[in-house]
Scaffold this active site. Structure first.
Site, PDB file in Angstrom:
ATOM      1  N   THR A   1       0.863  -1.187   0.000  1.00 21.63           N
ATOM      2  CA  THR A   1       0.000   0.000   0.000  1.00 21.63           C
ATOM      3  C   THR A   1       0.897   1.234   0.000  1.00 21.63           C
ATOM      4  O   THR A   1       2.035   1.174   0.471  1.00 21.63           O
ATOM      5  CB  THR A   1      -0.910   0.056   1.245  1.00 21.63           C
TER       6      THR A   1
ATOM      7  N   GLU B   1      -5.621  -3.458  -1.466  1.00 25.55           N
ATOM      8  CA  GLU B   1      -6.095  -4.717  -0.879  1.00 25.55           C
ATOM      9  C   GLU B   1      -7.238  -5.341  -1.670  1.00 25.55           C
ATOM     10  O   GLU B   1      -7.609  -6.488  -1.420  1.00 25.55           O
ATOM     11  CB  GLU B   1      -6.593  -4.476   0.560  1.00 25.55           C
TER      12      GLU B   1
ATOM     13  N   LYS C   1     -14.595  15.342  13.620  1.00 22.71           N
ATOM     14  CA  LYS C   1     -15.682  15.259  14.599  1.00 22.71           C
ATOM     15  C   LYS C   1     -15.815  16.606  15.286  1.00 22.71           C
ATOM     16  O   LYS C   1     -14.943  17.023  16.036  1.00 22.71           O
ATOM     17  CB  LYS C   1     -15.378  14.152  15.619  1.00 22.71           C
TER      18      LYS C   1
ATOM     19  N   TRP D   1     -20.285  14.376  12.838  1.00 23.53           N
ATOM     20  CA  TRP D   1     -19.273  14.210  11.805  1.00 23.53           C
ATOM     21  C   TRP D   1     -19.450  15.211  10.679  1.00 23.53           C
ATOM     22  O   TRP D   1     -20.568  15.448  10.221  1.00 23.53           O
ATOM     23  CB  TRP D   1     -19.371  12.809  11.182  1.00 23.53           C
TER      24      TRP D   1
HETATM   25  P1  ADP Z   1      -3.332   4.218   0.282  1.00 26.58           P
HETATM   26  O1  ADP Z   1      -4.317   3.686   1.312  1.00 26.58           O
HETATM   27  O2  ADP Z   1      -1.941   4.164   0.772  1.00 26.58           O
HETATM   28  O3  ADP Z   1      -3.731   5.540  -0.314  1.00 26.58           O
HETATM   29  P2  ADP Z   1      -4.524   2.795  -1.885  1.00 26.58           P
HETATM   30  O4  ADP Z   1      -4.182   3.387  -3.183  1.00 26.58           O
HETATM   31  O5  ADP Z   1      -4.709   1.349  -1.787  1.00 26.58           O
HETATM   32  O6  ADP Z   1      -3.373   3.200  -0.905  1.00 26.58           O
HETATM   33  O7  ADP Z   1      -5.772   3.585  -1.368  1.00 26.58           O
HETATM   34  C1  ADP Z   1      -7.039   3.041  -1.118  1.00 26.58           C
HETATM   35  C2  ADP Z   1      -7.895   4.093  -0.492  1.00 26.58           C
HETATM   36  O8  ADP Z   1      -8.077   5.197  -1.398  1.00 26.58           O
HETATM   37  C3  ADP Z   1      -9.284   3.660  -0.161  1.00 26.58           C
HETATM   38  O9  ADP Z   1      -9.326   2.949   1.049  1.00 26.58           O
HETATM   39  C4  ADP Z   1     -10.009   5.001  -0.075  1.00 26.58           C
HETATM   40  O10 ADP Z   1      -9.793   5.641   1.165  1.00 26.58           O
HETATM   41  C5  ADP Z   1      -9.336   5.799  -1.144  1.00 26.58           C
HETATM   42  N1  ADP Z   1     -10.149   5.775  -2.376  1.00 26.58           N
HETATM   43  C6  ADP Z   1      -9.987   5.025  -3.457  1.00 26.58           C
HETATM   44  N2  ADP Z   1     -10.916   5.291  -4.395  1.00 26.58           N
HETATM   45  C7  ADP Z   1     -11.707   6.255  -3.876  1.00 26.58           C
HETATM   46  C8  ADP Z   1     -12.878   6.959  -4.337  1.00 26.58           C
HETATM   47  N3  ADP Z   1     -13.387   6.755  -5.540  1.00 26.58           N
HETATM   48  N4  ADP Z   1     -13.423   7.864  -3.504  1.00 26.58           N
HETATM   49  C9  ADP Z   1     -12.919   8.091  -2.275  1.00 26.58           C
HETATM   50  N5  ADP Z   1     -11.830   7.476  -1.790  1.00 26.58           N
HETATM   51  C10 ADP Z   1     -11.228   6.564  -2.579  1.00 26.58           C
END
Ligand code: ADP
Length: 545
Positions: A185, A330, A440, A445
């Site tokens: 990640t 993931e 918060k 929220w």
């Molecule tokens: P990192 O967590 O290090 O940024 P990832 O690229 O795997 O690595 O990121 C996944 C996260 O990106 C998701 O858990 C979410 O929080 C965010 N994410 C991905 N796509 C979207 C989306 N379309 N809208 C909002 N958040 C998103």
């Protein structure tokens, strides 16, 4: 039990054989700055065989890990195919990780060989002596003599190493449940964690990417993969393209708006994928240098929430629809895609398209409340999203310590996404925040994503990121960091006034800061951790209304 079907393995060797023969005329096209170099999938098959033979000659056996430290290009594509198809494990290294994180992930995955692009040699060279398991480095697209070899490491030229190798390889039958590739990640909210994809999960995910109600990648497409091949497997585009014979346009290191516009003009891709900040940058460029980009039948935007203002700008002004999708490293990464139901038209269709979308049949989802209870899909109850399915990680790769599912992220067979949102009765997900970014205020929220989208709808605003900052009375209040479009001006008071009929009064932010740039993560997302740190270190000039 009744006897049923044959049990052929869904392996990447099978995918390689298929794509490079049945779709032998499709191409992987690599941008070189002013023109493209082209390789057909037929040639790519031979290229991959040579690479696999070369890696065997360096002693790669079993499921040893081979790292790539590369841009998106034909050589990276050959590595995507050769390494898993020979039974080894591809580990895509993020070229923008902090040095200590790069050292951590390469040592944790126990990479034996690293393939590096010539232009990235200076970046790798500094950390190479600390990569304890690496025995060979192969320099592609550049001069191997520029890389000093630490003790115990041999440096090779990619071209010389492959030159004498046979262009066929006896791709083994690989167990579909074995690891094919690894990706860590990007560490937006913590240390990088390793996810190991199986051949089977990649195969099933690729089928999903090509499905009509999903990303719809097909034979007639030329897909521009701006999303890096080290960011969640370039969202599945490389393998899916090979499955259906879509051609791939690879931008290599030319990722700024002007060169992207140039390659769009020269190659006229039909499809593209990238995070919102890339599209935002391209939009500003196009607004100053208009160009027809309607050859793009659709572009997929994910990784962060796609601002509605961005979706409208591309569709209304450039005739390019944006498809909003959600996913994670993931989740391979495709988790949901926002195609509206057929019954929704006009404004109603847009409302669906703004959401993170619907889950495909292979991804089960549930919302979990504060006390661990499952929440209804009523488009009101807000909780943490959990998902389950054949291309969702079961645990992080544990390295030598073994793979114990981390209870913070995995429980009863479900992945805890760390994303907070709601789901409508017809299955559309709307994310309001990452759990770690939730604001918060006075026990209620405030959605940072919603505020960002509203501020970015102002015509003078290029980018806006919202974080929670400590507040004596309310615990936390939102702080808005605004980047103005070039030549535009607007005051904090005017922006607050602009929001006044769009968000509830108690949510209206009083803290505003104007910045040249929102800090970004290694994959181009707003880096809210750093933004909060800038604030607590007093580095932001905040006006309080
Ligand atoms: P990192 O967590 O290090 O940024 P990832 O690229 O795997 O690595 O990121 C996944 C996260 O990106 C998701 O858990 C979410 O929080 C965010 N994410 C991905 N796509 C979207 C989306 N379309 N809208 C909002 N958040 C998103």
């Amino acid at each position: 039990m009744l006897s049923t079907m044959q049990d052929g393995q869904l392996s990447l060797g099978r995918l390689l054989r298929h794509g490079t023969t049945v779709h032998s005329e499709s191409e992987v096209i690599t941008w070189t700055g002013s023109e493209a170099r082209r390789e057909t999938y037929g040639e790519l098959g031979k290229h991959a065989a040579k690479l696999a033979n070369a890696l065997r000659s360096l002693g790669i056996t079993g499921d040893q890990r081979v790292g790539t430290f590369m841009w998106n290009n034909a050589e990276h594509m050959a590595a995507y195919l050769a390494i898993p198809a020979m039974g080894a494990v591809l580990h895509t290294l993020n070229i923008r990780l902090f040095p200590e994180q790069l050292v951590f992930v390469a040592n944790h995955a126990e990479d034996q060989v690293v393939i590096v692009d010539g232009t990235l040699v200076p970046l790798l060279a500094k950390q190479l002596p600390e990569l304890k398991t690496v025995r060979h480095v192969i320099v592609a697209n550049g001069d191997a003599s520029t890389l000093p070899a630490p003790d115990g490491v041999q440096v090779h030229s990619y071209d010389e190493l492959l030159a004498g190798q046979p262009d066929t390889f006896d791709w083994p039958e690989v167990d579909e449940r074995s690891a094919a590739a690894m990706c860590y990640t990007s560490g937006t909210t913590g240390d990088p964690k390793g996810v190991a994809y199986s051949h089977r999960s990649i195969w099933l995910h690729s089928m999903q990417v090509t499905m009509t109600d999903s990303m719809r990648l097909a034979q007639h497409d030329k897909a521009l993969a701006i999303v890096p091949m080290f960011h969640a497997m370039a969202w599945g585009m490389p393998y899916a393209a090979l499955m259906v014979g879509a051609s791939l346009l690879m931008p290599d290191r030319f990722l700024q708006p002007a060169p992207i516009a140039q390659m769009l003009d020269a190659e006229k891709p039909t499809f593209a994928g990238a995070v919102p900040t890339i599209w935002q940058g391209l939009l500003s460029h196009l607004d100053a240098n208009p160009q027809d980009i309607s050859h793009l039948r659709e572009v997929v935007v994910g990784g962060s929430a796609a601002p509605p203002s961005l979706m409208h700008a591309f569709e209304d002004r450039y005739n390019v629809p944006i498809l909003h999708a959600w996913g994670m490293t993931e989740t391979s990464p495709l988790g949901s895609v926002a195609r509206p139901p057929v019954s929704a038209t006009g404004e109603k269709a847009w409302d669906y398209r703004y959401t993170q979308g619907r889950f495909p049949a292979s991804v089960s989802a549930r919302l979990i409340g504060d006390n661990g209870e499952e929440l209804p899909w009523d488009n009101e109850s807000v909780g943490e999203l959990e998902v389950q399915g054949p291309w969702i990680a079961a645990s992080y790769y544990g390295g030598k310590a073994g793979d114990e599912p981390d209870p913070e992220k995995f429980h009863d067979g479900w992945l805890r996404t760390g994303d907070v949102g709601k789901i409508s009765p017809d299955g559309y997900l709307t994310l309001t925040d990452r759990a770690k970014d939730v604001i918060k205020s006075g026990g209620e929220w405030i959605s940072s994503v919603d505020l960002e989208n509203q501020v970015m709808a102002h015509p003078a605003v290029a980018e806006a990121a919202v974080v929670g900052i400590p507040d004596e009375k309310w615990d936390e209040r939102p702080l808005v960091a605004v980047v103005l479009k070039e030549g535009q001006s607007v005051t904090a008071e005017e922006l607050r006034e602009f929001l006044s009929d769009k968000v509830a009064k108690w949510q209206l932010p009083e803290n505003w800061t104007f910045v040249d740039e929102v800090p970004k993560t290694s994959v181009g997302k707003f880096d809210k951790k750093r933004l909060r740190a800038f604030h607590s270190e007093g580095k932001l000039d905040v006006s309080q209304l």
